[in-house]
Design a protein around this motif. Sequence first.
Motif, PDB file in Angstrom:
ATOM      1  N   VAL A 259       6.165   8.012  45.752  1.00 35.85           N
ATOM      2  CA  VAL A 259       5.217   9.102  45.547  1.00 35.85           C
ATOM      3  C   VAL A 259       4.686   9.634  46.872  1.00 35.85           C
ATOM      4  CG1 VAL A 259       3.086   7.728  45.443  1.00 35.85           C
ATOM      5  CG2 VAL A 259       3.296   9.780  44.015  1.00 35.85           C
ATOM      6  N   ASP A 260       4.267  10.884  46.850  1.00 37.43           N
ATOM      7  CA  ASP A 260       3.624  11.588  47.968  1.00 37.43           C
ATOM      8  C   ASP A 260       4.601  11.911  49.098  1.00 37.43           C
ATOM      9  OD1 ASP A 260       1.195  11.573  46.622  1.00 37.43           O
ATOM     10  OD2 ASP A 260       0.535   9.718  47.568  1.00 37.43           O
ATOM     11  N   SER A 261       5.096  10.892  49.800  1.00 35.35           N
ATOM     12  CA  SER A 261       6.064  11.084  50.877  1.00 35.35           C
ATOM     13  C   SER A 261       7.439  10.588  50.424  1.00 35.35           C
ATOM     14  CB  SER A 261       5.627  10.311  52.129  1.00 35.35           C
ATOM     15  OG  SER A 261       4.355  10.700  52.564  1.00 35.35           O
ATOM     16  N   ASP A 262       8.465  10.853  51.237  1.00 39.79           N
ATOM     17  CA  ASP A 262       9.801  10.337  50.944  1.00 39.79           C
ATOM     18  C   ASP A 262       9.805   8.858  51.318  1.00 39.79           C
ATOM     19  OD1 ASP A 262      12.436   9.670  50.686  1.00 39.79           O
ATOM     20  OD2 ASP A 262      13.208  11.229  52.029  1.00 39.79           O
ATOM     21  N   GLN A 263       9.544   8.000  50.354  1.00 41.44           N
ATOM     22  CA  GLN A 263       9.378   6.582  50.651  1.00 41.44           C
ATOM     23  C   GLN A 263      10.702   5.860  50.851  1.00 41.44           C
ATOM     24  OE1 GLN A 263       6.285   5.664  47.498  1.00 41.44           O
ATOM     25  NE2 GLN A 263       5.073   5.211  49.310  1.00 41.44           N
ATOM     26  N   TYR A 264      11.804   6.464  50.468  1.00 42.68           N
ATOM     27  CA  TYR A 264      13.126   5.926  50.813  1.00 42.68           C
ATOM     28  C   TYR A 264      13.311   5.980  52.329  1.00 42.68           C
ATOM     29  CZ  TYR A 264      18.254   5.770  51.266  1.00 42.68           C
ATOM     30  OH  TYR A 264      19.543   5.463  51.637  1.00 42.68           O
ATOM     31  N   THR A 277      14.240   7.990  44.197  1.00 43.90           N
ATOM     32  CA  THR A 277      13.692   9.250  44.707  1.00 43.90           C
ATOM     33  C   THR A 277      12.188   9.060  44.869  1.00 43.90           C
ATOM     34  OG1 THR A 277      13.530  11.652  44.335  1.00 43.90           O
ATOM     35  CG2 THR A 277      13.326  10.239  42.401  1.00 43.90           C
ATOM     36  N   SER A 278      11.523  10.078  45.341  1.00 41.44           N
ATOM     37  CA  SER A 278      10.057  10.075  45.425  1.00 41.44           C
ATOM     38  C   SER A 278       9.552  11.436  44.982  1.00 41.44           C
ATOM     39  CB  SER A 278       9.573   9.813  46.855  1.00 41.44           C
ATOM     40  OG  SER A 278       9.947   8.534  47.315  1.00 41.44           O
ATOM     41  N   MET A 279       8.433  11.438  44.278  1.00 44.15           N
ATOM     42  CA  MET A 279       7.778  12.709  43.956  1.00 44.15           C
ATOM     43  C   MET A 279       7.036  13.153  45.206  1.00 44.15           C
ATOM     44  SD  MET A 279       5.134  14.789  43.145  1.00 44.15           S
ATOM     45  CE  MET A 279       3.630  14.000  42.611  1.00 44.15           C
ATOM     46  N   LEU A 280       7.436  14.284  45.750  1.00 43.05           N
ATOM     47  CA  LEU A 280       6.831  14.776  46.985  1.00 43.05           C
ATOM     48  C   LEU A 280       5.616  15.636  46.673  1.00 43.05           C
ATOM     49  CD1 LEU A 280      10.042  15.774  48.972  1.00 43.05           C
ATOM     50  CD2 LEU A 280       8.811  13.587  48.987  1.00 43.05           C
ATOM     51  N   LYS A 281       4.476  15.135  47.005  1.00 43.39           N
ATOM     52  CA  LYS A 281       3.243  15.901  46.906  1.00 43.39           C
ATOM     53  C   LYS A 281       3.019  16.486  48.287  1.00 43.39           C
ATOM     54  CE  LYS A 281      -1.656  15.383  45.700  1.00 43.39           C
ATOM     55  NZ  LYS A 281      -2.676  14.448  45.166  1.00 43.39           N
ATOM     56  N   ARG A 282       3.233  17.791  48.436  1.00 40.73           N
ATOM     57  CA  ARG A 282       3.310  18.385  49.764  1.00 40.73           C
ATOM     58  C   ARG A 282       1.921  18.614  50.370  1.00 40.73           C
ATOM     59  NH1 ARG A 282       8.233  20.107  51.353  1.00 40.73           N
ATOM     60  NH2 ARG A 282       7.194  19.832  53.357  1.00 40.73           N
ATOM     61  N   VAL A 283       1.234  17.484  50.550  1.00 41.50           N
ATOM     62  CA  VAL A 283      -0.054  17.525  51.227  1.00 41.50           C
ATOM     63  C   VAL A 283       0.117  18.042  52.650  1.00 41.50           C
ATOM     64  CG1 VAL A 283      -2.008  16.115  51.994  1.00 41.50           C
ATOM     65  CG2 VAL A 283      -0.945  15.658  49.792  1.00 41.50           C
ATOM     66  N   ASP A 284       1.278  17.771  53.237  1.00 42.79           N
ATOM     67  CA  ASP A 284       1.541  18.293  54.585  1.00 42.79           C
ATOM     68  C   ASP A 284       1.486  19.815  54.600  1.00 42.79           C
ATOM     69  OD1 ASP A 284       3.856  18.265  52.953  1.00 42.79           O
ATOM     70  OD2 ASP A 284       5.190  18.327  54.690  1.00 42.79           O
ATOM     71  N   LYS A 309       5.588  26.731  42.387  1.00 41.77           N
ATOM     72  CA  LYS A 309       5.836  28.104  42.836  1.00 41.77           C
ATOM     73  C   LYS A 309       5.606  28.281  44.329  1.00 41.77           C
ATOM     74  CE  LYS A 309       4.811  30.378  38.421  1.00 41.77           C
ATOM     75  NZ  LYS A 309       3.931  31.337  37.706  1.00 41.77           N
ATOM     76  N   VAL A 310       4.723  27.497  44.905  1.00 41.74           N
ATOM     77  CA  VAL A 310       4.412  27.646  46.327  1.00 41.74           C
ATOM     78  C   VAL A 310       4.873  26.423  47.125  1.00 41.74           C
ATOM     79  CG1 VAL A 310       2.478  29.188  45.916  1.00 41.74           C
ATOM     80  CG2 VAL A 310       2.070  26.722  45.999  1.00 41.74           C
ATOM     81  N   ASP A 311       5.865  25.700  46.593  1.00 44.07           N
ATOM     82  CA  ASP A 311       6.415  24.525  47.275  1.00 44.07           C
ATOM     83  C   ASP A 311       5.345  23.462  47.481  1.00 44.07           C
ATOM     84  OD1 ASP A 311       8.506  23.082  48.373  1.00 44.07           O
ATOM     85  OD2 ASP A 311       8.135  23.806  50.413  1.00 44.07           O
ATOM     86  N   GLY A 312       4.439  23.338  46.514  1.00 48.46           N
ATOM     87  CA  GLY A 312       3.406  22.320  46.611  1.00 48.46           C
ATOM     88  C   GLY A 312       3.874  20.948  46.151  1.00 48.46           C
TER      89      GLY A 312
END
Length: 346
Positions: A259-264, A277-284, A309-312
């Motif tokens: 979750v959040d980042s690409d933890q692989y 896989t990881s769910m990318l939460k694009r906090v960056d 829609k905004v790559d979030g």
Amino acid sequence: MRRRITAALLAAAVATLSACTAAPVHDKTDTKLIGLGREAIHVGIAYDHAGRGDKSFNDAAGQGIDRAKKDLLVQATEVTTKSEDDEGRSAALRELVQAGSNPIIAVGFLYAGAVKTVAAEHPDRLFAIIDDDSVQAKNVVSLIFAEEQGSFLVGVAAALASKSGRVGFIGGVDVPVIRKFWAGYEAGAKSVDSSIRVDSRFLTKPPDFSGFGSPDKGKAAAAAMIDDGADVVYSAAGGSGQGSFEAVAAAQGVWAIGVDSDQYASAEGKVKSRILTSMLKRVDNGVFQEIQAFIKGDRSGGVRRYDLKVDGLGYATSNPAIKKYVSGMEKARFRILSGAEKVPTS
């Protein structure tokens, strides 16, 4: 006559070339010009107790700061709260105020009380808080993410990858934002197989927030799910997720979803190969875009929402094993974007 015209054109060309040579060369990005111009931007960011190095939420925010330093030429001060209460978090924010930071970004909904207090003390500063929209003030902006949408996509992957027809979800703390992860994940899995069983466990409940930083609890929860037959386990539990990865790595034929980042990308040893896989939460992206907006002059409070829609949100494809499920995930993405799929939040 022709010679005089040619001479005149040559003189004009030389003059033009001289002017171009003398002019300074700037990057086309207007934000860089602002960063180099009248106002020097000094960003402050306050991480929660796990700080940078959690390979998850805080690291994602840190990546946004790193990108802003490189691309927007801002300076930055980074601090981590020294205690897990409003007093400690307020102290971290005040430290950034003393450092001259503006804007100041608070990482996580647990900063809500501290942001409300310190923002009232310093109305001349802009504060941004991630994952909370409860603070209503002219100098506070909330960065809110549609976690349920990204979780829906990895839920699709979980159902496609599962051989047992049983998958698991581990939430760090039973709070509304983590329930959004759970709701989306379950809906995504059931969109593939309506009969699939989704086991769920929350490690702690408020006021106990240790579920975000207890790998032992994450490991025990994942091991119990695996013993009950789950062969894919998704963890939205901050640092506790590392423990769930260990449980998955110790089992046979079981996948973990980060979750959040690409933890692989950040995992090592046996754990790495088991992170599907990881769910990318694009906090960056949220952090970077908020700094960019500040530089361009948008310094008002309010709410900024980040969705597909905004790559979030997104998902990681670093592990080659995910490739066979990408088609199904992308079909789900298009259904969400078109409005055909309404993802629940609870």
